[in-house]
Write a protein that holds these residues in place. Structure first.
Motif, PDB file in Angstrom:
ATOM      1  N   GLN A 224       0.891  -1.636   0.042  1.00  0.00           N
ATOM      2  CA  GLN A 224      -0.221   0.321   0.144  1.00  0.00           C
ATOM      3  C   GLN A 224       0.517   0.977  -0.185  1.00  0.00           C
ATOM      4  O   GLN A 224       0.780   2.518  -1.014  1.00  0.00           O
ATOM      5  N   ALA A 225       2.124   1.336   0.411  1.00  0.00           N
ATOM      6  CA  ALA A 225       3.063   2.227   1.185  1.00  0.00           C
ATOM      7  C   ALA A 225       3.961   3.111  -0.413  1.00  0.00           C
ATOM      8  O   ALA A 225       3.539   3.791  -0.880  1.00  0.00           O
ATOM      9  N   ALA A 226       3.926   1.363  -1.110  1.00  0.00           N
ATOM     10  CA  ALA A 226       4.704   1.504  -2.294  1.00  0.00           C
ATOM     11  C   ALA A 226       3.789   2.051  -3.436  1.00  0.00           C
ATOM     12  O   ALA A 226       3.812   3.441  -4.162  1.00  0.00           O
ATOM     13  N   ALA A 227       2.758   1.431  -3.595  1.00  0.00           N
ATOM     14  CA  ALA A 227       0.985   2.285  -4.489  1.00  0.00           C
ATOM     15  C   ALA A 227       1.199   3.546  -4.523  1.00  0.00           C
ATOM     16  O   ALA A 227       0.962   4.614  -4.754  1.00  0.00           O
ATOM     17  N   SER A 228       1.472   4.389  -2.428  1.00  0.00           N
ATOM     18  CA  SER A 228       0.705   5.670  -2.915  1.00  0.00           C
ATOM     19  C   SER A 228       2.010   6.210  -3.375  1.00  0.00           C
ATOM     20  O   SER A 228       1.636   7.516  -4.123  1.00  0.00           O
ATOM     21  N   GLY A 229       3.815   5.915  -2.834  1.00  0.00           N
ATOM     22  CA  GLY A 229       4.282   6.878  -4.088  1.00  0.00           C
ATOM     23  C   GLY A 229       4.449   7.179  -5.378  1.00  0.00           C
ATOM     24  O   GLY A 229       4.163   7.389  -5.958  1.00  0.00           O
ATOM     25  N   GLU A 230       3.724   5.379  -5.583  1.00  0.00           N
ATOM     26  CA  GLU A 230       4.015   5.390  -6.957  1.00  0.00           C
ATOM     27  C   GLU A 230       2.904   6.900  -8.289  1.00  0.00           C
ATOM     28  O   GLU A 230       2.664   7.304  -8.556  1.00  0.00           O
ATOM     29  N   LEU A 231       1.518   6.466  -7.292  1.00  0.00           N
ATOM     30  CA  LEU A 231       0.298   7.512  -7.109  1.00  0.00           C
ATOM     31  C   LEU A 231       1.150   8.769  -7.504  1.00  0.00           C
ATOM     32  O   LEU A 231       0.963   9.494  -7.942  1.00  0.00           O
ATOM     33  N   VAL A 232       1.746   9.053  -6.401  1.00  0.00           N
ATOM     34  CA  VAL A 232       2.683  10.783  -6.001  1.00  0.00           C
ATOM     35  C   VAL A 232       3.203  11.089  -7.001  1.00  0.00           C
ATOM     36  O   VAL A 232       2.762  11.866  -7.957  1.00  0.00           O
ATOM     37  N   ALA A 233       3.665  10.305  -7.993  1.00  0.00           N
ATOM     38  CA  ALA A 233       4.227  10.472  -8.930  1.00  0.00           C
ATOM     39  C   ALA A 233       3.319  10.634 -10.141  1.00  0.00           C
ATOM     40  O   ALA A 233       3.731  11.318 -11.387  1.00  0.00           O
ATOM     41  N   VAL A 234       2.739   9.837 -10.377  1.00  0.00           N
ATOM     42  CA  VAL A 234       1.357   9.874 -11.338  1.00  0.00           C
ATOM     43  C   VAL A 234       0.508  11.465 -11.703  1.00  0.00           C
ATOM     44  O   VAL A 234       0.676  11.856 -12.362  1.00  0.00           O
ATOM     45  N   ARG A 235       0.577  11.817 -10.215  1.00  0.00           N
ATOM     46  CA  ARG A 235       0.075  13.083  -9.847  1.00  0.00           C
ATOM     47  C   ARG A 235       0.528  14.261 -10.337  1.00  0.00           C
ATOM     48  O   ARG A 235      -0.225  15.319 -11.441  1.00  0.00           O
ATOM     49  N   TYR A 236       1.883  14.438 -10.080  1.00  0.00           N
ATOM     50  CA  TYR A 236       2.537  15.069 -11.374  1.00  0.00           C
ATOM     51  C   TYR A 236       2.648  14.741 -12.652  1.00  0.00           C
ATOM     52  O   TYR A 236       2.999  16.095 -13.313  1.00  0.00           O
ATOM     53  N   TYR A 237       2.692  13.402 -13.420  1.00  0.00           N
ATOM     54  CA  TYR A 237       2.863  13.530 -14.681  1.00  0.00           C
ATOM     55  C   TYR A 237       1.622  13.932 -15.505  1.00  0.00           C
ATOM     56  O   TYR A 237       2.042  14.527 -15.987  1.00  0.00           O
ATOM     57  N   ARG A 238       0.855  13.579 -14.702  1.00  0.00           N
ATOM     58  CA  ARG A 238      -0.932  13.974 -14.905  1.00  0.00           C
ATOM     59  C   ARG A 238      -0.686  15.362 -15.223  1.00  0.00           C
ATOM     60  O   ARG A 238      -1.229  15.867 -16.237  1.00  0.00           O
ATOM     61  N   ARG A 239      -0.308  16.069 -13.921  1.00  0.00           N
ATOM     62  CA  ARG A 239       0.038  17.717 -14.389  1.00  0.00           C
ATOM     63  C   ARG A 239       0.669  18.197 -15.722  1.00  0.00           C
ATOM     64  O   ARG A 239       0.014  19.086 -16.204  1.00  0.00           O
ATOM     65  N   PHE A 240       1.862  17.343 -15.525  1.00  0.00           N
ATOM     66  CA  PHE A 240       3.169  17.956 -17.046  1.00  0.00           C
ATOM     67  C   PHE A 240       1.692  18.261 -18.092  1.00  0.00           C
ATOM     68  O   PHE A 240       1.872  18.538 -19.438  1.00  0.00           O
ATOM     69  N   LEU A 241       1.464  16.336 -18.737  1.00  0.00           N
ATOM     70  CA  LEU A 241       0.410  16.307 -19.598  1.00  0.00           C
ATOM     71  C   LEU A 241      -0.791  16.962 -19.562  1.00  0.00           C
ATOM     72  O   LEU A 241      -1.342  17.421 -20.713  1.00  0.00           O
ATOM     73  N   ASP A 242      -1.728  17.492 -18.421  1.00  0.00           N
ATOM     74  CA  ASP A 242      -2.279  18.992 -18.764  1.00  0.00           C
ATOM     75  C   ASP A 242      -1.807  20.066 -19.596  1.00  0.00           C
ATOM     76  O   ASP A 242      -2.575  20.481 -20.218  1.00  0.00           O
ATOM     77  N   GLU A 243      -0.956  20.485 -19.035  1.00  0.00           N
ATOM     78  CA  GLU A 243       0.229  21.827 -20.250  1.00  0.00           C
ATOM     79  C   GLU A 243      -0.262  21.150 -21.414  1.00  0.00           C
ATOM     80  O   GLU A 243      -0.346  22.302 -22.423  1.00  0.00           O
ATOM     81  N   VAL A 244       0.880  19.815 -21.424  1.00  0.00           N
ATOM     82  CA  VAL A 244       0.704  19.532 -23.287  1.00  0.00           C
ATOM     83  C   VAL A 244      -0.814  19.433 -23.545  1.00  0.00           C
ATOM     84  O   VAL A 244      -0.979  20.103 -24.932  1.00  0.00           O
ATOM     85  N   ALA A 245      -2.019  19.476 -22.816  1.00  0.00           N
ATOM     86  CA  ALA A 245      -2.893  19.127 -23.919  1.00  0.00           C
ATOM     87  C   ALA A 245      -3.553  21.045 -23.166  1.00  0.00           C
ATOM     88  O   ALA A 245      -4.126  21.041 -24.705  1.00  0.00           O
ATOM     89  N   VAL A 246      -3.106  21.528 -23.498  1.00  0.00           N
ATOM     90  CA  VAL A 246      -3.205  22.887 -23.081  1.00  0.00           C
ATOM     91  C   VAL A 246      -2.889  23.480 -24.309  1.00  0.00           C
ATOM     92  O   VAL A 246      -3.248  24.346 -25.181  1.00  0.00           O
ATOM     93  N   HIS A 247      -1.612  23.325 -24.575  1.00  0.00           N
ATOM     94  CA  HIS A 247      -0.457  23.360 -25.649  1.00  0.00           C
ATOM     95  C   HIS A 247      -1.290  22.773 -27.059  1.00  0.00           C
ATOM     96  O   HIS A 247      -1.937  23.476 -27.561  1.00  0.00           O
ATOM     97  N   ASP A 248      -1.653  21.525 -27.012  1.00  0.00           N
ATOM     98  CA  ASP A 248      -2.441  21.072 -28.252  1.00  0.00           C
ATOM     99  C   ASP A 248      -4.073  21.536 -28.505  1.00  0.00           C
ATOM    100  O   ASP A 248      -3.908  21.951 -29.833  1.00  0.00           O
ATOM    101  N   GLU A 249      -4.611  21.835 -27.360  1.00  0.00           N
ATOM    102  CA  GLU A 249      -5.992  22.590 -27.817  1.00  0.00           C
ATOM    103  C   GLU A 249      -5.296  24.104 -28.348  1.00  0.00           C
ATOM    104  O   GLU A 249      -6.162  24.632 -29.181  1.00  0.00           O
ATOM    105  N   SER A 250      -4.220  24.995 -28.220  1.00  0.00           N
ATOM    106  CA  SER A 250      -4.056  25.815 -28.676  1.00  0.00           C
ATOM    107  C   SER A 250      -3.749  26.117 -29.922  1.00  0.00           C
ATOM    108  O   SER A 250      -3.913  26.699 -30.841  1.00  0.00           O
ATOM    109  N   VAL A 251      -2.576  24.931 -30.049  1.00  0.00           N
ATOM    110  CA  VAL A 251      -2.078  24.736 -31.674  1.00  0.00           C
ATOM    111  C   VAL A 251      -3.834  24.519 -32.958  1.00  0.00           C
ATOM    112  O   VAL A 251      -3.556  24.978 -34.153  1.00  0.00           O
ATOM    113  N   ALA A 252      -4.623  23.491 -32.045  1.00  0.00           N
ATOM    114  CA  ALA A 252      -5.709  22.889 -32.687  1.00  0.00           C
ATOM    115  C   ALA A 252      -6.367  24.520 -33.252  1.00  0.00           C
ATOM    116  O   ALA A 252      -7.053  24.502 -34.796  1.00  0.00           O
ATOM    117  N   ALA A 253      -6.661  25.405 -32.527  1.00  0.00           N
ATOM    118  CA  ALA A 253      -7.427  26.782 -32.242  1.00  0.00           C
ATOM    119  C   ALA A 253      -6.742  27.059 -33.747  1.00  0.00           C
ATOM    120  O   ALA A 253      -7.220  28.344 -34.488  1.00  0.00           O
TER     121      ALA A 253
END
Length: 210
Positions: free
Chosen positions: A173-202
């Protein structure tokens, strides 16, 4: 619980065991029980979606439009609870976080990101921002691909740690919690990419109309 309709013991089901009247939602029910599936990370998503559709049809407020006000309230309450459960369980990250929350009864301390990860992500986001400013879409997409792969690898490790019919160990459980923390940061990064993609498409759409 006493049934609001027949005033007999309703039992623990969605409907009264005696008269079949829909009972109010149980605010203490966990999302797995709301969906009627086993409490585990590796749920069958096809089964989960089928269950969601069945329950949606069964509980939809339109079916109770002419029913007693108490039945209408029960329908609405259960529909809201069902939608919350579906949104949480269909997403593997949210499902893992929710399962860990249940397993620790909400007593676990929030995991914090290792300083090295924070520094790395900060640098990568800065690099991403520079690529966006320079209009280097190829670099943005390459960085996004790398980040998606890291997120997928982390979630694969979470699945390994949490999957199975038996409860994961405290260490898992502790190891999985640690992995999920990293995933949240990865997702925030990808959210910025999504904003970029929307801007390029627009911009591309604007150019096509200009």
């Amino acid at each position: 619980m006493i049934c609001w309709s027949c005033e007999k013991a309703a039992g623990g089901g969605m409907e009264c065991a005696h008269c079949g009247a829909l009972q109010p939602a149980d605010p203490g029910a966990d999302f797995f029980s709301v969906m009627g599936v086993e409490r585990r990370f590796d749920v069958d998503l096809a089964v989960l979606e089928q269950r969601y559709r069945e329950l949606t049809r069964k509980l939809h407020p339109d079916r109770f439009a002419r029913a007693d006000a108490r039945a209408r309230r029960a329908s609405l309450g259960r529909s809201v609870q069902l939608n919350e459960a579906w949104r949480a369980l269909k997403d593997p990250v949210r499902r893992a976080e929710y399962l860990l929350q249940l397993l620790t009864a909400g007593k676990s301390k929030p995991e914090t990101a290792p300083p090295a990860l924070l520094v790395e992500i900060l640098e990568l986001r800065q690099e991403l921002g520079e690529a966006r400013l320079e209009g280097d879409d190829a670099k943005v997409q390459a960085m996004a691909q790398t980040m998606r792969a890291r997120a997928e690898e982390a979630m694969n490790r979470v699945a390994t740690l949490l999957s199975g019919a038996t409860l994961p160990s405290t260490e898992a459980q502790a190891a999985a919690s640690g992995e999920l923390v990293a995933v949240r940061y990865y997702r925030r990064f990808l959210d910025e990419v999504a904003v970029h993609d929307e801007s390029v498409a627009a911009q591309a759409e604007g150019a096509s109309h200009g």
